[in-house]
Design an enzyme around this catalytic site. Structure first.
Site, PDB file in Angstrom:
ATOM      1  N   GLU A  65       6.510  -5.612  60.678  1.00 21.83           N
ATOM      2  CA  GLU A  65       7.180  -4.501  61.368  1.00 21.83           C
ATOM      3  C   GLU A  65       6.341  -3.894  62.483  1.00 21.83           C
ATOM      4  OE1 GLU A  65       7.662  -5.061  58.254  1.00 21.83           O
ATOM      5  OE2 GLU A  65       9.816  -4.906  57.923  1.00 21.83           O
TER       6      GLU A  65
ATOM      7  N   HIS B 272      12.522   1.981  47.927  1.00 21.49           N
ATOM      8  CA  HIS B 272      13.604   1.467  48.771  1.00 21.49           C
ATOM      9  C   HIS B 272      14.740   2.449  48.919  1.00 21.49           C
ATOM     10  CE1 HIS B 272      11.415  -2.230  47.863  1.00 21.49           C
ATOM     11  NE2 HIS B 272      12.050  -2.803  48.856  1.00 21.49           N
TER      12      HIS B 272
END
Lengths: 362, 395
Positions: A90, A159
């Site tokens: 990322e 998450h």
């Protein structure tokens, strides 16, 4: 007043209760049903077709057709030069996308979920958000960061976080939170066309939900303004301000409140930054009561900002303290019963609205 | 305003200040406009990793050497003047000086065109000037004035010059490397046939995002050149304490690399030309410039607690980039010692004039607090510290 309420209750009891999400309240013509997923996909298709500078970059956006199938079909149509599958890095690919935006391209960066955006947050904030200011307008950054945000179902603590408050705190960013398909299409198209960095917070559980969409919404020129909230349901007793999935819950809560004679006004915020303070304040000045709803952690959240802004601008109009419904102040647990307790439910919104209305129920 | 007053009172001088470095030469009698080729050997041969090193024989000419000399003298004088301004508290916050490293900036510029992009760290004053920035823009920005290249809103670490494809000026160590690879991506996307040089230090060389960006650049064949300006100290930490492998030109593994004497402007030029050609055909390459900074990491760092004064003086005596070019010019009889000293005097005056002009320049208008937050403000409201007192609409 009471007579009307009783009549409405009679009407209601003879109907099957439909989920609020597919209520055809005020739409005039027969509308096409479209899922949020289809809405996002169609918006991407149209914007990529309209502007060759737009490209997609992220994990599994190409050959896999998108982890949540949002980018389905785009690789086939636009080719590997414009739909780029990245390694799981990322920080690297977000930095690369921001650099491409410096040069004048229009990247749409997909984070598989916004939890992973934390690995790239320096580029979102320091490389993207602040550049136009630091360069006195020379380096603008026309980039979109999009992906699912907030809780899903049973995915656990790492998450499930909602990042709306974090990103919306930062000047230089625009932060959007679509709820239905109309929002998804209009706001994503607006985000891609916008010359500034936009954080576009979707919701995984809404992807499969269907909403009616008018011809106007389906037109390729359709665009929603950034920074404007929408009154999803007009009311006069209490304002419920929410974003993303919680808009649906708030509409359901409004249905239930109606049975008790409480007419709730539901605001779909759509834009967390810029926050539509005037729509919120106008509504509170009308209803005199406010409930804010978010899935996110409560401290320093969107609800806190809304409360502060209403206290600052419309204090004299408040007839009750502002009520705040938010996710529980704990990391997201896995067990289904605990997860349910960790997230706002419709009943929580109803209860808070009733508390806000303690002075009078017509 | 003050600026126009100064401009009208001494037209030729301020015209010089506003002109980019190398064309300023043509206004005065140059050392030489001679472009007859001269062949010079670099101080040391290049060391290569996964590629064949370019020749250490470099083509140059009197005009280029004169440009190198003058440009480096300007940079040196500018950085030393910034030191004084900082101590006089006219420059605030962070100030990272580049004196000693000038050869990298000028050598690179000689190998590139303005279509090629450069992006660097916070040690960006000289790179900005090499890309065509003026002394006034530098000093005004450092002192937070309107005539600064970022209108006083960026500061020392945030110089940009987009019309010359110079993308800053970055305060976060290592962030500029993925950004630079992104510029290279965009150049390839637009089929511009140009490259990006992303500069970083030996400290940044250990950053994970660098390897992430290099990996993607190699996979996608991006025309990216990663340039490690190895001045051997990441702030106060010597390279051997920070890097298990301080052979930065080899750290790209699958990506080829070249180790270059960064104090030799001609070696830098040769390496950058080689790298540009390579990157356009074969994707990313790493250049390690062996260089040295005379100042500490920043103005808050004396620079002598982690290295000896002997070491600093030693480099200055043996490897100074300006002295190297001076010796070359004199040994090839391209100019006299007096002419070179005259240039240095001239540059000193130019720098002093730019500082005087910058000192007269006003600070930004209060309304500038709220400008450029967005490219498209959408009429949104923004607030000052007391939002009931200070509000603004973002255009």
């Amino acid at each position: 007043m009471l007579g009307i309420v009783r009549q409405k209750m009679l009407e209601r009891s003879s109907k099957k209760i439909r989920p609020a999400v597919s209520m055809l309240r005020s739409y005039s013509s027969a509308a096409k049903q479209m899922t949020v997923r289809e809405a996002l996909n169609s918006a991407l298709h149209e914007e990529m077709s309209a502007d060759s500078k737009v490209f997609l970059i992220g994990e599994e956006v190409g050959e896999y057709q998108g982890a949540y199938k949002i980018t389905k079909g785009l690789l086939d149509k636009y080719g590997p030069d414009r739909v780029l599958d990245t390694p799981i890095t990322e920080a690297g690919f977000t930095g690369i996308a921001v650099g491409a935006a410096y040069y004048g391209l229009k990247p749409v960066v997909e984070f598989m979920t916004f939890n992973f955006s934390m690995q790239a947050i320096d580029h979102i904030i320091n490389s993207a958000a602040k550049s136009n200011y630091m360069s006195a307008g020379k380096i603008s950054v026309p980039i979109v960061f999009r992906g699912p945000n907030g809780a899903a179902a049973g995915v656990g603590a790492q998450h499930s976080q909602c990042y709306a408050a974090w990103y919306a705190a930062c000047p230089g960013l625009k932060v959007l939170t679509p709820y239905n398909s109309e929002d998804a299409r209009g706001l994503l198209k607006a985000a891609i066309r916008d010359p500034d960095p936009v954080v576009f917070l979707e919701n995984e559980l809404l992807y499969g939900e269907s909403f009616p969409t008018s011809d106007e919404v389906l037109d390729s020129s359709f665009c929603l303004p950034i920074g404007k909230a929408k009154i999803e349901r007009k009311g006069k007793h209490v304002t419920i301000a929410a974003y993303s999935k919680m808009v649906g819950y708030s509409l359901q809560a409004a249905e239930i409140l109606e049975k008790d004679g409480i007419d709730a006004e539901v605001i779909n915020l759509r834009s967390i930054r810029p926050l539509d303070r005037s729509t919120i304040n106008d509504s509170v000045r009308k209803t005199n009561r406010l409930v804010t709803v978010e899935e996110a952690f409560p401290q320093h959240g969107v609800g806190a900002e809304i409360c502060a802004c209403v206290v600052e601008e419309s204090f004299a109009y408040l007839d009750a303290p502002v009520e705040r419904i938010a996710g529980a102040d704990v990391p997201m647990p896995y067990a289904a019963n605990l997860e349910r307790m960790a997230l706002p439910q419709v009943g929580d919104i109803v209860r808070a609205a009733k508390r806000a209305c303690y002075r009078s129920v017509p | 305003m003050a600026l126009s007053h100064l401009a009208s009172s001494s037209p030729s001088r301020s015209a010089n200040l506003l002109k980019p470095l190398s064309s300023a030469i043509s206004l005065r009698r140059p050392i030489s406009t001679d472009t007859t080729p001269i062949t010079v050997e670099t101080s040391v041969p290049f060391t290569a990793h996964q590629c064949e090193a370019p020749s250490r024989t470099v083509q140059t000419n009197a005009k280029e050497l004169a440009t190198f000399f003058r440009d480096m003298v300007v940079m040196r004088r500018m950085e030393i003047a910034a030191d004084s301004l900082y101590k006089a508290k006219l420059i605030r916050g962070f100030c990272h000086l580049y004196d000693g490293q000038e050869a990298v900036a000028v050598g690179m510029e000689a190998a590139l065109t303005k279509k090629d992009c450069i992006i660097t760290s916070y040690r960006d004053h000289c790179t900005f000037v090499a890309r065509g920035g003026t002394l006034l823009e530098v000093f005004a920005e450092l002192m937070g004035r309107q005539a600064g290249c970022s209108k006083g809103k960026g500061g020392s670490m945030h110089f940009y010059k987009k019309d010359s494809n110079f993308y800053g000026g970055h305060g976060i160590v290592g962030a500029q490397v993925p950004l630079g690879c992104g510029l290279a991506f965009a150049q390839k996307y637009c089929k511009d046939e140009a490259v990006t040089f992303a500069l970083y230090g030996d400290g940044a060389a250990n950053q994970g995002q660098l390897f992430e960006a290099l990996n993607i650049s190699a996979l996608w064949d991006l025309p990216a050149i990663l340039v490690c300006e190895n001045n051997h100290y990441g702030m106060g930490t010597a390279e051997w304490r920070a890097a298990k492998s301080p052979a930065y030109y080899k750290r790209g593994d699958y990506a080829p690399g070249l180790k270059v004497d960064g104090m030799d402007a001609l070696a830098v030029k040769q390496a950058c030309a080689f790298a540009k050609e390579h990157a356009l055909k074969n994707g990313p390459i790493i250049l390690e410039m062996d260089t040295y900074r005379y100042h500490g990491h920043s103005m808050s760092d004396p620079g002598s607690t982690y290295r000896t004064r002997d070491e600093i003086t030693g480099v200055r005596q043996e490897r100074d980039p300006i002295e190297r070019i001076r010796k070359l010019i004199l040994s090839h009889d391209l100019s006299t010692d007096k002419e070179l000293k005259d240039i240095e005097k001239e540059v000193r005056k130019e720098v002093d004039d730019a500082i005087a002009q910058a000192k007269e320049n006003p600070v930004p208008e209060p309304s500038e607090l709220f400008s450029d937050v967005y490219a498209k403000g959408l009429g949104v409201e923004s607030f000052g510290a007391d939002r009931k007192e200070v509000r603004a609409t973002l255009a």
